[in-house]
Motif scaffolding. Structure first.
Motif, mmCIF file in Angstrom:
data_model
loop_
_atom_site.group_PDB
_atom_site.id
_atom_site.type_symbol
_atom_site.label_atom_id
_atom_site.label_comp_id
_atom_site.label_asym_id
_atom_site.label_seq_id
_atom_site.Cartn_x
_atom_site.Cartn_y
_atom_site.Cartn_z
ATOM 1 N N UNK A 61 0.813 -1.158 -0.100
ATOM 2 C CA UNK A 61 0.101 -0.160 -0.123
ATOM 3 C C UNK A 61 0.743 1.118 0.028
ATOM 4 N N UNK A 62 0.174 2.377 -0.431
ATOM 5 C CA UNK A 62 0.909 3.754 -0.420
ATOM 6 C C UNK A 62 -0.252 4.636 0.243
ATOM 7 N N UNK A 63 0.409 5.724 0.800
ATOM 8 C CA UNK A 63 -0.546 6.670 1.378
ATOM 9 C C UNK A 63 -0.102 7.837 0.328
ATOM 10 N N UNK A 64 -1.101 8.540 0.030
ATOM 11 C CA UNK A 64 -1.040 9.971 -0.681
ATOM 12 C C UNK A 64 -1.390 11.069 -0.150
ATOM 13 N N UNK A 65 -0.856 12.247 -0.130
ATOM 14 C CA UNK A 65 -1.428 13.546 0.478
ATOM 15 C C UNK A 65 -2.400 13.821 -0.460
ATOM 16 N N UNK A 66 -3.137 14.972 -0.128
ATOM 17 C CA UNK A 66 -4.242 15.427 -0.880
ATOM 18 C C UNK A 66 -3.897 15.863 -2.385
ATOM 19 N N UNK A 67 -2.466 16.071 -2.534
ATOM 20 C CA UNK A 67 -2.175 16.652 -4.166
ATOM 21 C C UNK A 67 -1.579 15.354 -4.791
ATOM 22 N N UNK A 68 -1.843 14.216 -4.244
ATOM 23 C CA UNK A 68 -1.548 13.018 -4.848
ATOM 24 C C UNK A 68 0.015 12.630 -4.628
ATOM 25 N N UNK A 69 0.715 13.234 -3.859
ATOM 26 C CA UNK A 69 2.134 12.985 -3.718
ATOM 27 C C UNK A 69 2.222 11.834 -2.822
ATOM 28 N N UNK A 70 3.159 10.686 -3.121
ATOM 29 C CA UNK A 70 3.109 9.575 -2.213
ATOM 30 C C UNK A 70 3.911 9.966 -0.968
ATOM 31 N N UNK A 71 3.369 9.946 0.184
ATOM 32 C CA UNK A 71 4.126 10.176 1.598
ATOM 33 C C UNK A 71 4.254 9.056 2.240
ATOM 34 N N UNK A 72 3.814 7.975 2.122
ATOM 35 C CA UNK A 72 3.941 6.789 2.784
ATOM 36 C C UNK A 72 4.015 5.248 2.156
ATOM 37 N N UNK A 73 4.482 4.339 2.514
ATOM 38 C CA UNK A 73 4.653 2.976 2.130
ATOM 39 C C UNK A 73 4.565 1.822 2.917
ATOM 40 N N UNK A 74 3.732 0.738 2.636
ATOM 41 C CA UNK A 74 3.847 -0.368 3.611
ATOM 42 C C UNK A 74 3.599 -1.635 2.815
ATOM 43 N N UNK A 75 4.430 -2.583 3.060
ATOM 44 C CA UNK A 75 4.236 -3.874 2.393
ATOM 45 C C UNK A 75 4.056 -5.148 3.458
ATOM 46 N N UNK A 76 3.310 -5.933 3.394
ATOM 47 C CA UNK A 76 3.282 -7.165 4.203
ATOM 48 C C UNK A 76 3.302 -8.229 3.071
ATOM 49 N N UNK A 77 4.013 -9.188 3.444
ATOM 50 C CA UNK A 77 4.233 -10.339 2.529
ATOM 51 C C UNK A 77 4.624 -11.678 3.459
ATOM 52 N N UNK A 78 4.203 -12.895 2.692
ATOM 53 C CA UNK A 78 4.197 -14.084 3.388
ATOM 54 C C UNK A 78 5.473 -14.366 3.764
ATOM 55 N N UNK A 79 5.628 -14.976 5.082
ATOM 56 C CA UNK A 79 6.775 -15.457 5.681
ATOM 57 C C UNK A 79 6.245 -16.827 6.317
ATOM 58 N N UNK A 80 7.301 -17.929 6.674
ATOM 59 C CA UNK A 80 7.006 -18.965 7.284
ATOM 60 C C UNK A 80 7.585 -19.249 8.586
ATOM 61 N N UNK A 81 6.773 -19.789 9.624
ATOM 62 C CA UNK A 81 7.345 -20.188 10.846
ATOM 63 C C UNK A 81 7.611 -21.439 10.729
ATOM 64 N N UNK A 82 8.869 -21.945 10.919
ATOM 65 C CA UNK A 82 9.252 -23.290 10.925
ATOM 66 C C UNK A 82 8.876 -23.942 12.194
ATOM 67 N N UNK A 83 8.082 -25.013 12.121
ATOM 68 C CA UNK A 83 7.847 -25.750 13.554
ATOM 69 C C UNK A 83 8.015 -27.130 13.283
ATOM 70 N N UNK A 84 8.049 -27.992 14.282
ATOM 71 C CA UNK A 84 8.375 -29.255 14.271
ATOM 72 C C UNK A 84 7.321 -30.071 13.571
ATOM 73 N N UNK A 85 5.941 -29.233 13.367
ATOM 74 C CA UNK A 85 4.836 -30.050 12.461
ATOM 75 C C UNK A 85 4.980 -29.357 10.948
ATOM 76 N N UNK A 86 5.928 -28.684 10.639
ATOM 77 C CA UNK A 86 5.931 -28.034 9.131
ATOM 78 C C UNK A 86 5.794 -26.635 9.277
ATOM 79 N N UNK A 87 5.679 -25.924 8.077
ATOM 80 C CA UNK A 87 5.716 -24.511 8.080
ATOM 81 C C UNK A 87 4.425 -23.926 8.205
ATOM 82 N N UNK A 88 4.206 -22.904 8.804
ATOM 83 C CA UNK A 88 3.134 -22.169 9.266
ATOM 84 C C UNK A 88 3.082 -20.734 8.497
ATOM 85 N N UNK A 89 2.344 -20.513 7.655
ATOM 86 C CA UNK A 89 2.559 -19.236 7.086
ATOM 87 C C UNK A 89 1.875 -18.015 7.604
ATOM 88 N N UNK A 90 2.517 -17.002 7.680
ATOM 89 C CA UNK A 90 1.940 -15.729 8.352
ATOM 90 C C UNK A 90 2.543 -14.421 7.527
#
Length: 182
Positions: A61-90
């Motif tokens: 995602x990006x955040x735009x101010x009222x004149x359309x300028x990008x003033x913020x950015x965030x990204x979430x993406x998949x990562x795995x927790x390695x457990x004895x039972x296998x990978x858990x994706x968060x």
């Protein structure tokens, strides 16, 4: 779908999904945001994230101010927790950037709220990150070790810099393992 939001100063701001047309402006935004950081190359890291199978366009995602300028950015993406039972994706939050001219206006908070809302709609239940505990604790992040999940580089298993947030209460209950995030 763009989400209108107001930062703490009341200035109009729109949070929306990033598009490929934004990439060059986002690159410069991240570079400016991390200019005084020791995280050199964070701007190149985001370009690499976009190429991974773990990348989720709806959570870039990006955040735009009222004149359309990008003033913020965030990204979430998949990562795995390695457990004895296998990978858990968060999810992993990295990076989040706000233009220095717009610090302390509630932009990071608004972007996180929107990204976490979308993540929940997509079925994700927890978010991890590596960062400054003083900054992220106020958003509900806690040391991942408190959930029984440890960063692979955390030799003493009490690293406050590797944090987790449950988007759904109890999401990490019963999950123990390691996570390898940057």
């Amino acid at each position: 779908e763009a989400s209108p939001s107001k930062g703490q100063t009341g200035a109009a701001m729109k949070i929306r999904q990033e598009t490929p047309a934004d990439y060059a402006e986002v690159y410069e935004l991240v570079k400016i945001s991390f200019a005084t950081s020791t995280n050199e190359g964070e701007w190149d890291y985001l370009n690499e994230v976009r190429k991974k199978a773990a990348f989720i366009p709806e959570l870039s995602l990006v955040a735009e101010n009222d004149d359309g300028r990008l003033v913020g950015q965030i990204v979430l993406y998949k990562t795995d927790i390695t457990t004895p039972e296998g990978a858990v994706t968060q999810l992993l939050l990295s990076p989040i950037s706000v233009h220095p001219d717009y610090f302390r206006r509630g932009i990071a908070t608004a972007m996180m709220k929107e990204a976490f809302h979308i993540a929940q709609e997509l079925g994700y239940t927890a978010v991890f990150l590596c960062g400054d505990p003083q900054f992220y604790h106020r958003f509900g992040f806690r040391g991942a070790y408190e959930f029984g999940i440890y960063h692979v580089a955390d030799k003493f298993r009490y690293g406050e810099w590797c944090m987790a947030l449950e988007l759904k209460e109890g999401a990490l209950s019963g999950i123990t393992g390691t996570i390898d995030i940057e």
